[in-house]
Scaffold this motif. Sequence first.
Motif, PDB file in Angstrom:
ATOM      1  N   THR A   1       0.844  -1.193   0.000  1.00 59.22           N
ATOM      2  CA  THR A   1       0.000   0.000   0.000  1.00 59.22           C
ATOM      3  C   THR A   1       0.880   1.244   0.000  1.00 59.22           C
ATOM      4  O   THR A   1       1.839   1.326   0.777  1.00 59.22           O
TER       5      THR A   1
ATOM      6  N   GLU B   1       0.338   5.375   0.222  1.00 55.67           N
ATOM      7  CA  GLU B   1      -0.666   6.406   0.494  1.00 55.67           C
ATOM      8  C   GLU B   1       0.029   7.754   0.674  1.00 55.67           C
ATOM      9  O   GLU B   1       1.016   7.852   1.408  1.00 55.67           O
TER      10      GLU B   1
ATOM     11  N   VAL C   1      -9.616   9.371 -10.677  1.00 53.77           N
ATOM     12  CA  VAL C   1      -9.097   8.061 -11.065  1.00 53.77           C
ATOM     13  C   VAL C   1      -9.634   7.622 -12.418  1.00 53.77           C
ATOM     14  O   VAL C   1      -8.885   7.204 -13.308  1.00 53.77           O
TER      15      VAL C   1
ATOM     16  N   GLN D   1      -6.015  -1.580  -6.528  1.00 46.92           N
ATOM     17  CA  GLN D   1      -7.129  -0.675  -6.250  1.00 46.92           C
ATOM     18  C   GLN D   1      -6.585   0.736  -6.025  1.00 46.92           C
ATOM     19  O   GLN D   1      -5.677   0.933  -5.221  1.00 46.92           O
TER      20      GLN D   1
ATOM     21  N   ASP E   1      -7.551   4.615  -5.003  1.00 50.03           N
ATOM     22  CA  ASP E   1      -8.556   5.468  -4.355  1.00 50.03           C
ATOM     23  C   ASP E   1      -7.973   6.876  -4.272  1.00 50.03           C
ATOM     24  O   ASP E   1      -6.979   7.110  -3.572  1.00 50.03           O
ATOM     25  N   SER E   2      -8.586   7.827  -4.977  1.00 54.47           N
ATOM     26  CA  SER E   2      -8.085   9.197  -4.980  1.00 54.47           C
ATOM     27  C   SER E   2      -9.186  10.148  -5.401  1.00 54.47           C
ATOM     28  O   SER E   2     -10.171   9.750  -6.030  1.00 54.47           O
ATOM     29  N   ALA E   3      -8.997  11.387  -5.066  1.00 50.27           N
ATOM     30  CA  ALA E   3      -9.894  12.458  -5.495  1.00 50.27           C
ATOM     31  C   ALA E   3      -9.141  13.774  -5.329  1.00 50.27           C
ATOM     32  O   ALA E   3      -8.230  13.889  -4.505  1.00 50.27           O
TER      33      ALA E   3
ATOM     34  N   THR F   1      -3.958  10.289  -2.399  1.00 47.28           N
ATOM     35  CA  THR F   1      -4.122   9.064  -3.192  1.00 47.28           C
ATOM     36  C   THR F   1      -3.701   7.866  -2.360  1.00 47.28           C
ATOM     37  O   THR F   1      -2.716   7.924  -1.615  1.00 47.28           O
ATOM     38  N   ARG F   2      -4.456   6.788  -2.494  1.00 49.34           N
ATOM     39  CA  ARG F   2      -4.116   5.523  -1.846  1.00 49.34           C
ATOM     40  C   ARG F   2      -4.193   4.414  -2.893  1.00 49.34           C
ATOM     41  O   ARG F   2      -5.240   4.209  -3.518  1.00 49.34           O
TER      42      ARG F   2
ATOM     43  N   GLN G   1      -3.472   0.329  -3.430  1.00 47.84           N
ATOM     44  CA  GLN G   1      -3.219  -0.949  -2.767  1.00 47.84           C
ATOM     45  C   GLN G   1      -3.096  -2.057  -3.809  1.00 47.84           C
ATOM     46  O   GLN G   1      -3.927  -2.171  -4.709  1.00 47.84           O
TER      47      GLN G   1
END
Length: 373
Positions: free
Chosen positions: A301, A303, A311, A341, A343-345, A350-351, A353
């Motif tokens: 991961t 982050e 994304v 996966q 995950d960001s905005a 941002t993350r 994994q």
Amino acid sequence: MQQQTGFLRKLADLRTDAAQELERIQGELRELDVLIRQSTAEVERLAQRNLQAQNRVRQMEMNFDTVPREDIKALYTAAHEMQMRLFMMRSQIEQLQNKQRILEQYAEMLQRVVEFADTVESVPGTSALRLSDEEGEFVPLDSMAMVAQLIEAQESERLNLARQMHDGPAQSLTNLILQAEVCQRLFDMDADRARVELNNLKNAVNTTFQQIRDFIFDLRPMMLDDLGLVPTVKRYVEALQKKVPFAIRLQVFGDEQRFDPTIEITLFRTLQELLRNVERHANASNVLVTLDRQGDEVILTVEDDGVGFDVGSVLRTSAQQKRIGLTTLQERIEMLQGKMQVDSAAGRGTRVQVRMPALTPTEHTSPRLPSAS
């Protein structure tokens, strides 16, 4: 009858897709051919100019004691820049020719698909057209495109490495040669100044040596083979922390066990790419890297607290423009039965994994193209 009709419809669709892709590849091959011929002509001109520059350097060396230091440095710098331009142009031609060969093989494969589709009228009991590989398995057309894209990614990385070598160690080595020649001339003229230049030369050699070690580590960290993923990641993060403007915190959970070499190198390259993305785009202050073994999975991961991004938009743009980035990274991971996966905005970091099978070295796995369903 309905099954046969469905097969023929799929066959027709496949033939259309293959023909369109073949036309695109052939157009790209024509453009490559023009570019290669233009680059070859440029190399011939640069080779002639490089020869002239070397002749000027030799003439200067015959009168070394009477030539001002500034002129010596200017001549050596001009000769070096000419050599580097020639080197880069030859490297570019080599990269273009490699890409040309890859596309020619891809075009040949597409041509076989089109010809096969033209000759097949019916194949009872077959639900999808697939090309057989050397082991008797079947490879879908989209996987062939994926392979071509991954090979292109490798060639792009090689070109990037050549550019880094040009801007780093190659430039430094040229300066070392210049400093060594200056020291040689000064020994009989000014011993004190010669000692100063020798000390500068020693420091420059140490710096260049460290640069080369860094390049070797980026190209293929030997400690990854000797010690495994966890020690290599620790060393990489520690070295990277000295170069980047953000803080990196590494957390490792579980035992420092070894995994299958393919899994280890994939996770390490993934970490490199993700941290490069943070450095280039995220404008982050802090990054957390976590490496964990959970059951039959090893989880990486990354982050950050940077600017973030949309994304869906980035993935679509990357796929449409065939950029080397998250899309290609995801494809590589999925080919090894892993998952990624993102995950960001905008405005909330941002993350990313990545989950990979926690195969041990005895549970050998080799990357395979996904079979058609």
